[in-house]
Every structure is written in structure tokens, then in C-alpha cells.
Motif scaffolding. Sequence first.
Motif, short mmCIF file in Angstrom:
data_model
loop_
_atom_site.label_atom_id
_atom_site.label_comp_id
_atom_site.label_asym_id
_atom_site.label_seq_id
_atom_site.Cartn_x
_atom_site.Cartn_y
_atom_site.Cartn_z
N PHE A 46 -34.94 -11.80 -1.58
CA PHE A 46 -33.69 -12.32 -2.15
C PHE A 46 -33.97 -13.22 -3.35
N TYR A 47 -33.10 -13.09 -4.34
CA TYR A 47 -32.99 -14.06 -5.44
C TYR A 47 -31.71 -14.81 -5.14
N ILE A 48 -31.79 -16.10 -4.72
CA ILE A 48 -30.60 -16.74 -4.17
C ILE A 48 -30.59 -18.24 -4.48
N PRO A 49 -30.34 -18.64 -5.75
CA PRO A 49 -30.27 -20.06 -6.06
C PRO A 49 -29.09 -20.77 -5.41
N ASN B 246 -28.85 -8.07 3.08
CA ASN B 246 -29.49 -6.80 2.78
C ASN B 246 -29.97 -6.21 4.10
N GLY B 247 -29.16 -5.35 4.68
CA GLY B 247 -29.52 -4.75 5.97
C GLY B 247 -29.60 -5.79 7.06
N ARG B 248 -30.76 -5.85 7.73
CA ARG B 248 -30.94 -6.81 8.84
C ARG B 248 -31.26 -8.21 8.35
N SER C 10 -32.49 -23.73 2.05
CA SER C 10 -32.15 -22.31 2.14
C SER C 10 -32.60 -21.80 3.50
N LEU C 11 -31.86 -20.83 4.02
CA LEU C 11 -32.17 -20.22 5.31
C LEU C 11 -32.30 -18.72 5.15
N LEU C 12 -33.30 -18.15 5.81
CA LEU C 12 -33.49 -16.70 5.86
C LEU C 12 -33.28 -16.26 7.30
N TYR C 13 -32.35 -15.33 7.50
CA TYR C 13 -32.06 -14.81 8.83
C TYR C 13 -32.61 -13.39 8.96
N ILE C 14 -33.30 -13.14 10.06
CA ILE C 14 -33.78 -11.79 10.36
C ILE C 14 -33.18 -11.41 11.72
N SER C 15 -32.43 -10.34 11.74
CA SER C 15 -31.83 -9.90 13.00
C SER C 15 -32.54 -8.65 13.52
#
Lengths: 114, 111
Positions: free
Chosen positions: B47-50, B56-58, B70-75
Motif C-alpha cells: 500500500f501507498y497510504i499517507p 486490496n483483497g484480504r 498506520s495499521l495493516l490488517y491481514i484477514s
Amino acid sequence: DAGVTQSPTHLIKTRGQQVTLRCSPKSGHDTVSWYQQALGQGPQFIFQYYEEEERQRGNFPDRFSGHQFPNYSSELNVNALLLGDSALYLCASSSLGRAQDEQYFGPGTRLTVT
Amino acid sequence: GIQVEQSPPDLILQEGANSTLRCNFSDSVNNLQWFHQNPWGQLINLFYIPSGTKQNGRLSATTVATERYSLLYISSSQTTDSGVYFCAVEPRNFGNEKLTFGTGTRLTIIP
């Protein structure tokens, strides 16, 4: 659309020798940045090239130098190699001045100094 | 310079589990990117997410720029999600487009 490419993939050198690593940026990109990643750490910024000039530099000695060619490809040179220079060297390309300056990385060159 | 901290440093999960990775940064940023580094060393752009939220999918990510995290979620984790996840930021200083990386989160997904 070719991504960022780097060569060689692996390299073994002896202390005191010199090494040259190469990078071709992603199509449409004009800026190349180099990073060093030691084992177990995040990548550290070495320097950035734009319009064939070094634009900014991280906290690395003058033994690290670079060059950018008119076709935007770049070289990283390291002189008088030390054991501590053993690392993964990553090249990233981007397009300076774009609103979204996302950086894309190549597969890296793994340098071992013995 | 700007400081980037990631947590947790290590995470071991069963296949199918969900996870949340966190990135805290010490100053305003122009750019924030999440990467997945595979076992061969390749940094893959996630991700490019300022600011804001993207999916994006899961995978999904949220950046709250005003609170500097910032948080990254993986499902529904899969074994192919294993690897090191890096957050990298570009400080909001003119002429300073270099990325500063966090120390990463090593994710291991067990079958």
C-alpha cells in the motif's frame, strides 16, 4: 512493463576490494535511490540520484559513491570493502515531482565480504 | 530524524487467523508505504497510504496522519503471507524524499 532490475544477484568479494552494483529503474521513472539492508534490520537509505546528480545522501562514508546515466539507470560503487559492508543492497525507483511518489524496489544484490 | 516503530516484532498465527500490524511515526509524513519482504529479499509493495483507508483483497490498511500511526490488517491468513512486513515513511520536508523504514514485523503462518 518491466519492473526495477538489479545485477548481479549475488556477489562475493574480499576485504579491500571494490564492487559495482547496477540498477535499471521501472519504466517511466527518473529517480533512483539505493538502500543497504543488514541482516535482521530494515533498509537504510544510502543516496538518491536524479538528473544524473546525487540529490541527497544518508549517513554513509565516501567509500560509497554512485552514478546515474542518461537512460536513468544507476550504479553503486563501494571502495575498500569492509566485512561490515556485507548486506543486501536494494535499489528503488520513483518519479520525482509526481503527486504520488511511490517507490518500487528491485530484487536486490546480496554482497558478501570475506 | 523521524522515528518509525513497528509492533509486534514477531507474530505467529495459525492459518486462517486475522492479524493487525501497527506502525507509529514521530513526525508528519508526505508518504507512507507498507511492504512485504519475501524470503528471497524482494520488497513487494502492498500500500501507498499517507492517509485514509485502502483495501486490496484480504489486506487493508488505515493511516491516521493526525495521530501518526498506520495499521495493516491481514484477514484469513495463508502460509504465503509469511515474511517480514515493513512500514516506511517519507518525512514532510521539502527535498527529503528518502524512505525511513521501521524494524519490521516478522509474521509466521503455521498450516
